[in-house]
Design an enzyme around this catalytic site. Structure first.
Site, PDB file in Angstrom:
ATOM      1  N   ARG A  50       1.158  -1.147  -0.057  1.00 56.02           N
ATOM      2  CA  ARG A  50       0.059  -0.126   0.269  1.00 56.02           C
ATOM      3  C   ARG A  50       0.913   1.189  -0.401  1.00 56.02           C
ATOM      4  O   ARG A  50       0.471   1.936  -0.941  1.00 56.02           O
ATOM      5  CB  ARG A  50      -0.966  -0.066   1.642  1.00 56.02           C
ATOM      6  CG  ARG A  50      -1.900   0.909   1.329  1.00 56.02           C
ATOM      7  CD  ARG A  50      -3.116   1.410   2.513  1.00 56.02           C
ATOM      8  NE  ARG A  50      -3.185   0.377   3.137  1.00 56.02           N
ATOM      9  CZ  ARG A  50      -3.144  -0.113   4.601  1.00 56.02           C
ATOM     10  NH1 ARG A  50      -2.389   1.451   4.619  1.00 56.02           N
ATOM     11  NH2 ARG A  50      -2.402  -0.902   5.021  1.00 56.02           N
ATOM     12  N   TYR A 102     -15.026  16.922 -17.435  1.00 54.44           N
ATOM     13  CA  TYR A 102     -15.759  15.236 -17.144  1.00 54.44           C
ATOM     14  C   TYR A 102     -16.250  15.560 -16.349  1.00 54.44           C
ATOM     15  O   TYR A 102     -16.016  15.634 -15.469  1.00 54.44           O
ATOM     16  CB  TYR A 102     -14.110  14.366 -16.321  1.00 54.44           C
ATOM     17  CG  TYR A 102     -14.662  12.864 -16.529  1.00 54.44           C
ATOM     18  CD1 TYR A 102     -14.197  12.173 -18.029  1.00 54.44           C
ATOM     19  CD2 TYR A 102     -14.480  12.875 -15.783  1.00 54.44           C
ATOM     20  CE1 TYR A 102     -14.856  11.219 -17.497  1.00 54.44           C
ATOM     21  CE2 TYR A 102     -15.056  11.245 -15.056  1.00 54.44           C
ATOM     22  CZ  TYR A 102     -15.049  10.592 -15.854  1.00 54.44           C
ATOM     23  OH  TYR A 102     -15.245   9.381 -16.332  1.00 54.44           O
ATOM     24  N   ASP A 173      -5.964  19.027 -14.801  1.00 57.63           N
ATOM     25  CA  ASP A 173      -6.425  17.845 -16.058  1.00 57.63           C
ATOM     26  C   ASP A 173      -5.581  16.983 -17.161  1.00 57.63           C
ATOM     27  O   ASP A 173      -6.291  18.323 -18.278  1.00 57.63           O
ATOM     28  CB  ASP A 173      -7.898  17.342 -15.866  1.00 57.63           C
ATOM     29  CG  ASP A 173      -8.437  16.253 -16.268  1.00 57.63           C
ATOM     30  OD1 ASP A 173      -7.024  15.013 -16.698  1.00 57.63           O
ATOM     31  OD2 ASP A 173      -9.160  15.657 -15.709  1.00 57.63           O
ATOM     32  N   LYS A 198      -6.595   6.306 -20.034  1.00 57.92           N
ATOM     33  CA  LYS A 198      -7.006   6.936 -21.651  1.00 57.92           C
ATOM     34  C   LYS A 198      -5.315   6.767 -22.288  1.00 57.92           C
ATOM     35  O   LYS A 198      -5.108   5.769 -22.559  1.00 57.92           O
ATOM     36  CB  LYS A 198      -7.179   8.203 -21.421  1.00 57.92           C
ATOM     37  CG  LYS A 198      -8.118   8.830 -20.415  1.00 57.92           C
ATOM     38  CD  LYS A 198     -10.260   7.024 -20.696  1.00 57.92           C
ATOM     39  CE  LYS A 198     -11.046   7.899 -19.222  1.00 57.92           C
ATOM     40  NZ  LYS A 198     -11.135   8.435 -18.716  1.00 57.92           N
TER      41      LYS A 198
END
Ligand SMILES: *Cc1c(COP(=O)(O)O)cnc(C)c1O
Length: 383
Positions: A50, A102, A173, A198
């Site tokens: 983690r 988005y 972004d 993406k």
């Protein structure tokens, strides 16, 4: 850092000339949850996945390099990255955000962030006065450029000046262009976020997200947050993104070439009423894009004449897939009204220019002649 972009997608300085991992060119997948300590008070540098994982670390170094950042954090999805980043804020903080975002980001801001008592001002950052919206409690400016889906372009360097003057965090972004075409940190942004799902991954086969920054104060907080909240990218997914990045440049160039071919074709269709692509000289953001990016990307938004025609196009496509997402090898077409932007209130959608006649294309790397041939067949069915 002085090497070309394609070279940097493939070669990491620190692994060169070394024969660790038996000289394997493909970085190993360290599929482990935990790490044995060599002795009490001693560590290999890895304790628990983690916190740190060698495959994820390797990916993070590459993405940091591509974005000219000091540090990158790989998260399980783009939304996990943006959610984690917003843990930097506290109740009462005010954030100025681009309004055409988005849909998932808008959903996060209007629900989770609102519950956390953050305040938002949504602006068209390409045209509206950002400085006038700054309040004493403003902490950050959040941008997408080009925006999803309307392809509005805002001037990152100009907004970075305003942001610096007022001591704000400028977040960009950069999903739509990827680090191959645009590097917001070099233009003065403080933080870059990506949906690695993406273009970075690029094959429509895995989800990932990134946060990249040069600011030590933010790095320190994010390290603590990733360790505490646990949305770090899994080893195998990290490896898939590493593999995707190797062909980032080839894919971006090819997809952009296909996009330009499709834009030129779309513009000639009587059923097409508007094409939003910043590579077009008449696009209002064209000159800014030429200044701040190395390409225009492969995302195209367009309006057809009627809602029925928009729906018919979605019904008729076959090779081009009617699917959400973008930036992969396959060409996808989406309907923002009911897909990516379904959770955006209708009046905001319409205000942003997303109408029932709006379609969004993410061009893949097929042969452009085949994409045009398919669209020709589909458009022939519109009466
Ligand atoms: C897809 C997308 C996101 C969210 O990323 P996920 O990986 O789907 O969580 C964020 N921003 C933009 C611009 C996107 O296209």
């Amino acid at each position: 850092m002085d090497r070309g972009l394609n070279t940097r997608c493939l070669h990491l300085q620190e692994t060169e000339g070394k024969t660790e991992n038996y000289g394997a060119l493909s970085f190993p997948i360290y599929q482990t949850a935990t790490y044995a300590h060599p002795g009490v008070g001693r560590s290999t540098g890895y304790d628990y996945s983690r916190l740190q994982n060698p495959t994820r670390d390797h990916l993070e170094r590459i993405v940091a390099g591509l974005e000219y950042g000091k540090e990158a954090f790989a998260l399980s999805t783009g939304m996990a990255a943006i959610t984690l980043l917003f843990e930097l804020f506290a109740p009462g903080d005010h954030i100025i955000s681009e309004s055409d975002l988005y849909g998932g980001s808008i959903r996060l801001f209007n629900n989770v962030s609102l519950k956390n008592q953050y305040e938002f001002t949504f602006l068209d950052c390409a045209t509206q006065d950002i400085e006038a919206a700054i309040r004493p409690n403003t902490k950050a400016i959040y941008l997408e450029t080009p925006t999803n889906p309307m392809m509005n372009v805002s001037d990152i360097a100009k907004i970075a000046e305003i942001s610096k003057k007022h001591g704000l965090i400028l977040i960009v972004d950069n999903t739509f262009l990827s680090p191959y075409f645009q590097n917001p940190l070099l233009l003065g942004a403080d933080v870059v976020v990506h949906s690695g799902t993406k273009f970075l991954g690029g094959h429509n086969d895995t989800l990932a997200g990134f946060i990249v920054t040069n600011r030590d104060d933010i790095i320190e907080k994010l390290r603590f947050l990733i360790k505490t909240t646990g949305a770090g990218l899994a080893p195998f997914d990290s490896w898939l993104i590493l593999r995707g990045i190797k062909t980032l440049g080839l894919r971006m160039e090819r997809a952009q070439k296909n996009a330009i071919g499709l834009v030129n074709w779309l513009k000639k269709q009587p059923a097409v009423k508007a094409v939003f692509y910043p590579g077009l000289p008449e696009h209002p953001g064209h000159e800014i894009m030429k200044k701040q990016a190395r390409g225009f990307g492969s995302m195209i938004t367009f309006n057809v004449d009627t809602k029925d025609h928009a729906l018919k196009i979605l019904e008729e496509v076959k090779m081009i897939k009617y699917a959400e997402s973008l930036g992969g090898t396959e060409t996808l077409i989406t309907y923002p009204t009911t897909q990516t932007h379904a959770d955006v209130p209708e009046e905001i959608r319409l205000q942003n220019g997303i109408t029932p006649c709006t379609l969004r294309l993410s061009t893949g790397i097929e042969d452009v002649e085949d994409l045009i041939a398919e669209l020709e067949k589909v458009f022939a069915t519109l009466e």
